[in-house]
Design a protein around this motif. Structure first.
Motif, PDB file in Angstrom:
ATOM      1  N   ASP A   1       0.840  -1.184   0.000  1.00  0.00           N
ATOM      2  CA  ASP A   1       0.000   0.000   0.000  1.00  0.00           C
ATOM      3  C   ASP A   1       0.879   1.240   0.000  1.00  0.00           C
ATOM      4  O   ASP A   1       1.734   1.406   0.864  1.00  0.00           O
ATOM      5  N   HIS A   2       0.666   2.121  -0.967  1.00  0.00           N
ATOM      6  CA  HIS A   2       1.504   3.295  -1.101  1.00  0.00           C
ATOM      7  C   HIS A   2       1.381   4.221   0.102  1.00  0.00           C
ATOM      8  O   HIS A   2       2.296   4.989   0.391  1.00  0.00           O
ATOM      9  N   ASP A   3       0.241   4.155   0.791  1.00  0.00           N
ATOM     10  CA  ASP A   3       0.004   5.086   1.892  1.00  0.00           C
ATOM     11  C   ASP A   3       0.078   4.406   3.256  1.00  0.00           C
ATOM     12  O   ASP A   3      -0.398   4.943   4.244  1.00  0.00           O
ATOM     13  N   ALA A   4       0.659   3.234   3.300  1.00  0.00           N
ATOM     14  CA  ALA A   4       0.704   2.509   4.569  1.00  0.00           C
ATOM     15  C   ALA A   4       1.497   3.280   5.612  1.00  0.00           C
ATOM     16  O   ALA A   4       1.117   3.357   6.782  1.00  0.00           O
ATOM     17  N   LEU A   5       2.630   3.865   5.216  1.00  0.00           N
ATOM     18  CA  LEU A   5       3.448   4.592   6.168  1.00  0.00           C
ATOM     19  C   LEU A   5       2.724   5.791   6.719  1.00  0.00           C
ATOM     20  O   LEU A   5       2.719   6.052   7.920  1.00  0.00           O
ATOM     21  N   SER A   6       2.049   6.516   5.835  1.00  0.00           N
ATOM     22  CA  SER A   6       1.325   7.708   6.277  1.00  0.00           C
ATOM     23  C   SER A   6       0.151   7.341   7.162  1.00  0.00           C
ATOM     24  O   SER A   6      -0.149   8.038   8.124  1.00  0.00           O
ATOM     25  N   ALA A   7      -0.537   6.239   6.817  1.00  0.00           N
ATOM     26  CA  ALA A   7      -1.729   5.869   7.573  1.00  0.00           C
ATOM     27  C   ALA A   7      -1.381   5.376   8.960  1.00  0.00           C
ATOM     28  O   ALA A   7      -2.122   5.586   9.907  1.00  0.00           O
ATOM     29  N   THR A   8      -0.236   4.676   9.103  1.00  0.00           N
ATOM     30  CA  THR A   8       0.112   4.098  10.392  1.00  0.00           C
ATOM     31  C   THR A   8       0.858   5.076  11.280  1.00  0.00           C
ATOM     32  O   THR A   8       0.719   5.050  12.497  1.00  0.00           O
ATOM     33  N   ASN A   9       1.632   5.957  10.676  1.00  0.00           N
ATOM     34  CA  ASN A   9       2.432   6.871  11.477  1.00  0.00           C
ATOM     35  C   ASN A   9       2.608   8.184  10.732  1.00  0.00           C
ATOM     36  O   ASN A   9       3.683   8.457  10.198  1.00  0.00           O
ATOM     37  N   PRO A  10       1.596   9.013  10.659  1.00  0.00           N
ATOM     38  CA  PRO A  10       1.699  10.243   9.888  1.00  0.00           C
ATOM     39  C   PRO A  10       2.735  11.201  10.435  1.00  0.00           C
ATOM     40  O   PRO A  10       3.349  11.954   9.695  1.00  0.00           O
ATOM     41  N   GLN A  11       2.996  11.187  11.748  1.00  0.00           N
ATOM     42  CA  GLN A  11       3.973  12.096  12.317  1.00  0.00           C
ATOM     43  C   GLN A  11       5.379  11.792  11.817  1.00  0.00           C
ATOM     44  O   GLN A  11       6.204  12.688  11.644  1.00  0.00           O
ATOM     45  N   ALA A  12       5.641  10.492  11.560  1.00  0.00           N
ATOM     46  CA  ALA A  12       6.951  10.127  11.049  1.00  0.00           C
ATOM     47  C   ALA A  12       7.148  10.662   9.645  1.00  0.00           C
ATOM     48  O   ALA A  12       8.255  10.981   9.224  1.00  0.00           O
ATOM     49  N   THR A  13       6.050  10.792   8.887  1.00  0.00           N
ATOM     50  CA  THR A  13       6.145  11.273   7.514  1.00  0.00           C
ATOM     51  C   THR A  13       6.340  12.780   7.464  1.00  0.00           C
ATOM     52  O   THR A  13       7.062  13.302   6.624  1.00  0.00           O
ATOM     53  N   VAL A  14       5.711  13.507   8.360  1.00  0.00           N
ATOM     54  CA  VAL A  14       5.698  14.969   8.262  1.00  0.00           C
ATOM     55  C   VAL A  14       6.673  15.636   9.213  1.00  0.00           C
ATOM     56  O   VAL A  14       6.710  16.860   9.302  1.00  0.00           O
ATOM     57  N   SER A  15       7.446  14.843   9.955  1.00  0.00           N
ATOM     58  CA  SER A  15       8.377  15.419  10.908  1.00  0.00           C
ATOM     59  C   SER A  15       9.356  16.341  10.195  1.00  0.00           C
ATOM     60  O   SER A  15       9.989  15.977   9.222  1.00  0.00           O
ATOM     61  N   GLY A  16       9.467  17.550  10.688  1.00  0.00           N
ATOM     62  CA  GLY A  16      10.411  18.499  10.121  1.00  0.00           C
ATOM     63  C   GLY A  16       9.840  19.338   8.995  1.00  0.00           C
ATOM     64  O   GLY A  16      10.546  20.186   8.447  1.00  0.00           O
ATOM     65  N   TYR A  17       8.609  19.137   8.604  1.00  0.00           N
ATOM     66  CA  TYR A  17       8.005  19.894   7.513  1.00  0.00           C
ATOM     67  C   TYR A  17       7.078  20.969   8.082  1.00  0.00           C
ATOM     68  O   TYR A  17       6.714  20.949   9.269  1.00  0.00           O
ATOM     69  N   ASP A  18       6.669  21.885   7.246  1.00  0.00           N
ATOM     70  CA  ASP A  18       5.851  22.998   7.697  1.00  0.00           C
ATOM     71  C   ASP A  18       4.409  22.576   7.887  1.00  0.00           C
ATOM     72  O   ASP A  18       3.994  21.477   7.551  1.00  0.00           O
TER      73      ASP A  18
ATOM     74  N   GLU B   1      -1.027  19.748   6.918  1.00  0.00           N
ATOM     75  CA  GLU B   1      -2.439  19.842   6.577  1.00  0.00           C
ATOM     76  C   GLU B   1      -2.755  19.043   5.323  1.00  0.00           C
ATOM     77  O   GLU B   1      -3.810  18.402   5.219  1.00  0.00           O
ATOM     78  N   ARG B   2      -1.827  19.040   4.379  1.00  0.00           N
ATOM     79  CA  ARG B   2      -2.021  18.273   3.143  1.00  0.00           C
ATOM     80  C   ARG B   2      -2.060  16.780   3.436  1.00  0.00           C
ATOM     81  O   ARG B   2      -2.866  16.042   2.858  1.00  0.00           O
ATOM     82  N   VAL B   3      -1.201  16.345   4.345  1.00  0.00           N
ATOM     83  CA  VAL B   3      -1.186  14.925   4.716  1.00  0.00           C
ATOM     84  C   VAL B   3      -2.489  14.541   5.402  1.00  0.00           C
ATOM     85  O   VAL B   3      -3.065  13.478   5.138  1.00  0.00           O
ATOM     86  N   LYS B   4      -2.988  15.411   6.279  1.00  0.00           N
ATOM     87  CA  LYS B   4      -4.253  15.127   6.961  1.00  0.00           C
ATOM     88  C   LYS B   4      -5.401  15.036   5.957  1.00  0.00           C
ATOM     89  O   LYS B   4      -6.273  14.168   6.068  1.00  0.00           O
ATOM     90  N   ASP B   5      -5.396  15.951   4.992  1.00  0.00           N
ATOM     91  CA  ASP B   5      -6.434  15.909   3.959  1.00  0.00           C
ATOM     92  C   ASP B   5      -6.335  14.633   3.141  1.00  0.00           C
ATOM     93  O   ASP B   5      -7.354  14.027   2.766  1.00  0.00           O
ATOM     94  N   SER B   6      -5.099  14.209   2.859  1.00  0.00           N
ATOM     95  CA  SER B   6      -4.898  12.986   2.077  1.00  0.00           C
ATOM     96  C   SER B   6      -5.411  11.766   2.831  1.00  0.00           C
ATOM     97  O   SER B   6      -6.062  10.889   2.258  1.00  0.00           O
ATOM     98  N   LEU B   7      -5.136  11.723   4.152  1.00  0.00           N
ATOM     99  CA  LEU B   7      -5.619  10.603   4.967  1.00  0.00           C
ATOM    100  C   LEU B   7      -7.136  10.616   5.076  1.00  0.00           C
ATOM    101  O   LEU B   7      -7.782   9.569   5.062  1.00  0.00           O
ATOM    102  N   SER B   8      -7.715  11.805   5.184  1.00  0.00           N
ATOM    103  CA  SER B   8      -9.177  11.909   5.244  1.00  0.00           C
ATOM    104  C   SER B   8      -9.804  11.445   3.935  1.00  0.00           C
ATOM    105  O   SER B   8     -10.813  10.725   3.942  1.00  0.00           O
ATOM    106  N   PHE B   9      -9.214  11.830   2.819  1.00  0.00           N
ATOM    107  CA  PHE B   9      -9.714  11.396   1.521  1.00  0.00           C
ATOM    108  C   PHE B   9      -9.572   9.888   1.370  1.00  0.00           C
ATOM    109  O   PHE B   9     -10.476   9.211   0.860  1.00  0.00           O
ATOM    110  N   TYR B  10      -8.455   9.330   1.818  1.00  0.00           N
ATOM    111  CA  TYR B  10      -8.219   7.887   1.737  1.00  0.00           C
ATOM    112  C   TYR B  10      -9.274   7.117   2.532  1.00  0.00           C
ATOM    113  O   TYR B  10      -9.767   6.082   2.099  1.00  0.00           O
TER     114      TYR B  10
END
Length: 347
Positions: free
Chosen positions: A31-48, A53-62
């Motif tokens: 699953d391309h979004d497995a990392l984001s779905a299981t641990n979104p903080q690990a994906t966005v750490s260090g970003y603005d 917000e884009r990641v949250k929207d992506s997870l909500s859409f998923y």
């Protein structure tokens, strides 16, 4: 009796080993979004915060749509028209240009955009055929024309097609009527009426009816669960919710029973009679699938399934249930007495 149970145990062991090998060979796509779905903080750490917000929207859409960026589709219709310009230009009625992608072309979701002021569909999806070919399309127009790039999803899509279902109904009714005419004319073997001495054909027909009823029940009472399974299919019954797990177990049982049934029919009947019997069994199974998958959607399938199981088991017990084996030739007998094969009297 010990010889009979030995052969039964040997057949089931071979079938079970084959199923384990087949299931081990299936490679489930990551699953391309497995990392984001299981641990979104690990994906966005260090970003603005905008990226978060884009990641949250992506997870909500998923969660609601069961797919997101980088998901792979395949075109199943003749062609799809894609917009070259941005979707805002089309919504604003500006001049735009389109191009086509064609049957069997692979598509990957490159971007997703929500336009609340679009009166047709607020969800726009950008798909890419290759690195140079990108285009936008409404989600409501895209999804009916594509299928997930997975053989299980493609199989589900094929057997959910209404035109195919109507075609199967017509062909099954014609084939069933023709086979019944031949079988009754020749007094040949057929499941439920003039069956062979084995429980497997009856068990296969009952399992088909149960699987079709369960399949329709999931679509009726848990459509979102089935939709998620459609976009992310698996053959592993232990990685899905309970009702889907039961459905996958029945699918595996169908494979096991079908192999055992084929082995029994070939050993009990001559080749020409075995082919005719298997054709009749296939027609009965197809008839069961169509009847129970359709009637369950109108709640008629549940009492009908109970009546069918009672009918099938009663017929098997009366005509195909063998309690004895001839002591001379080993043929299966429904009662004691003279063996119809070798003439030996069994007491």
């Amino acid at each position: 009796m010990s010889k009979k149970w030995f052969f039964l145990f040997r057949r089931l062991s071979v079938v079970l080993c084959s199923v384990l090998l087949f299931s081990g060979c299936y490679h489930q796509k990551k699953d391309h979004d497995a990392l984001s779905a299981t641990n979104p903080q690990a994906t966005v750490s260090g970003y603005d915060s905008a990226y978060m917000e884009r990641v949250k929207d992506s997870l909500s859409f998923y969660t609601k749509h069961h797919y997101t960026e980088n998901y792979n589709f395949v075109v199943k219709t003749d062609s799809i028209m894609l917009l070259r310009q941005q979707p805002e230009e089309a919504v604003s009625m500006m001049p735009t240009d389109t191009f086509s992608v064609y049957h069997h072309d692979p598509l990957v979701v490159a971007d997703i955009r929500i336009l609340p002021n679009d009166s047709i569909d607020s969800v726009w999806v950008q798909v890419a055929r290759d690195q140079m070919t990108f285009g936008w399309i409404h989600e409501s127009e895209l999804l009916p024309k594509v299928v997930p790039d997975d053989p299980i999803s493609q199989f589900i899509s094929t057997f959910s097609d209404r035109h195919l279902l109507i075609f199967l109904v017509i062909i099954t009714l014609i084939g069933f009527a023709y086979l019944m005419h031949i079988i009754l004319k020749r007094n040949a073997k057929i499941v439920h009426f003039n069956d062979i001495h084995s429980v497997y054909p009856t068990l296969l027909a009952i399992t088909i009816a149960c699987a079709a009823t369960l399949y329709a029940s999931i679509q009726l009472f848990a459509p979102e669960m089935w939709r998620h399974f459609y976009y992310h299919p698996t053959l592993n019954p232990f990685s899905v919710p309970l009702i889907l797990s039961i459905f996958l177990v029945t699918v595996w049982l169908l494979l096991i029973i079908a192999i055992a049934c084929l082995d029994v029919v070939v050993h009990q009947l001559p080749l020409n009679e075995a082919v005719l019997y298997l054709c009749g069994l296939g027609a009965v199974c197809a008839f069961n699938y169509i009847v129970f998958s359709v009637t369950t959607l109108y709640y008629i399938g549940y009492p009908l399934l109970l009546l069918y199981i009672y009918f099938a088991l009663t017929k098997y017990r009366k005509h195909s249930h063998c309690l004895y084996i001839c002591g001379h030739c080993g043929a299966m007998l429904t009662k004691k007495g003279r063996c119809p094969h070798c003439g030996t009297v069994n007491q």
